[in-house]
Design an enzyme around this catalytic site. Structure first.
Site, PDB file in Angstrom:
ATOM      1  CG  ASP A 199      -2.482  26.569  17.930  1.00  0.00           C
ATOM      2  OD1 ASP A 199      -2.918  26.665  16.695  1.00  0.00           O
ATOM      3  OD2 ASP A 199      -2.198  25.586  18.754  1.00  0.00           O
ATOM      4  CB  CYS A 202       1.684  18.579  16.986  1.00  0.00           C
ATOM      5  SG  CYS A 202       0.913  18.665  19.074  1.00  0.00           S
TER       6      CYS A 202
END
Length: 199
Positions: free
Chosen positions: A124, A6
Site C-alpha cells: 500500500d 475495501c
C-alpha cells in the site's frame, strides 16, 4: 485478477460488491471515515456469500483485541495493516482466520509472501486509505512473488495501467470507488472490477 473492495459500510455496499464480482470485501475496524463497529460488521458479514472472502482490517489495534473483534464480527480473514510483528500474526492466526499482511513498500520491507505466516501480502501507499498513489518503480528491485495485492491510489482510470506495470496477483481499492470520503459509489465499484480484469 483477484479484486478486493475495501471500506464497505452498508448492506447495499456489500450487495453491490458481490454483484460487481469482487473476490474479497474489507471492513475497517480502526478509526477512519470507513470504520464499522463489530455489530455492524457482523450484520454485513452475514450478507457476504461463501465464495467472497470477508476481511476485517486493523491498524494499531493490539493482537488480543484484533482476535476479539474479528471473532465477534465473524470475518473469515484479518488484515493487519502497518508495523505488526510476526508474533501478532501468530497470535491472530490461532483464531483460525486467514491472514493478510499490509505494508508500504519501503527499504527493508520483507516482500516474501508468507514471511509472517500470512496467506496474502498487500503493498500500500505510506498513508493507508489516503488514495495517494506511490511510485511503482520501487517494485523493480523488490517485486513479490505469489499472492500479493497492489493498493494505494488506484481508481477506474488507472487500475488497468497499474496492473500492466506492476503485474500483481490482485488489487485492493477503497477511496477510488467513493463518491465522497467513506461513501461508496456502486457504479464505480462495478467499473473498477471490470477495469482491473481488463488488464
Amino acid at each position: 485478477m483477484y479484486v478486493k473492495l475495501c471500506g464497505l459500510r452498508t448492506t447495499a455496499d456489500v450487495a453491490a460488491a458481490v454483484e460487481a464480482g469482487a473476490d474479497a470485501v474489507g471492513f475497517v475496524f480502526s478509526p477512519s471515515a470507513r470504520q464499522v463497529d463489530p455489530g455492524t460488521a457482523r450484520r454485513l458479514v452475514r450478507e457476504v456469500p461463501g465464495h467472497v472472502l470477508s476481511i476485517g482490517v486493523f491498524s494499531g489495534v493490539p493482537a488480543p483485541e484484533v482476535r476479539r473483534l474479528a471473532t465477534e464480527a465473524g470475518v473469515a480473514a484479518v488484515q493487519l495493516h502497518g508495523d505488526y510483528p510476526r508474533s501478532a500474526f501468530t497470535e491472530v492466526a490461532a483464531s483460525g482466520v486467514t491472514l493478510v499482511r499490509a505494508v508500504p513498500l519501503e527499504p527493508g520491507t520483507d516482500v516474501r509472501v508468507g514471511a509472517h505466516g500470512e496467506a496474502m501480502l498487500l503493498l500500500d501507499s505510506p498513508v493507508a486509505g489516503s488514495g495517494r498513489r506511490w511510485d511503482l518503480a520501487a517494485l523493480d528491485g523488490a517485486r513479490p512473488e505469489g499472492r500479493w495485492l497492489l493498493a494505494g491510489g488506484l481508481g477506474v482510470a488507472d487500475v488497468a495501467e497499474a496492473v500492466t506495470r506492476a503485474r500483481p496477483w490482485g488489487v485492493d481499492v477503497s477511496s477510488g470507488i467513493e463518491s465522497s470520503r467513506g461513501v461508496k459509489d456502486h457504479g464505480l465499484m462495478r467499473e473498477f472490477v471490470a477495469a482491473a480484469r481488463s488488464a
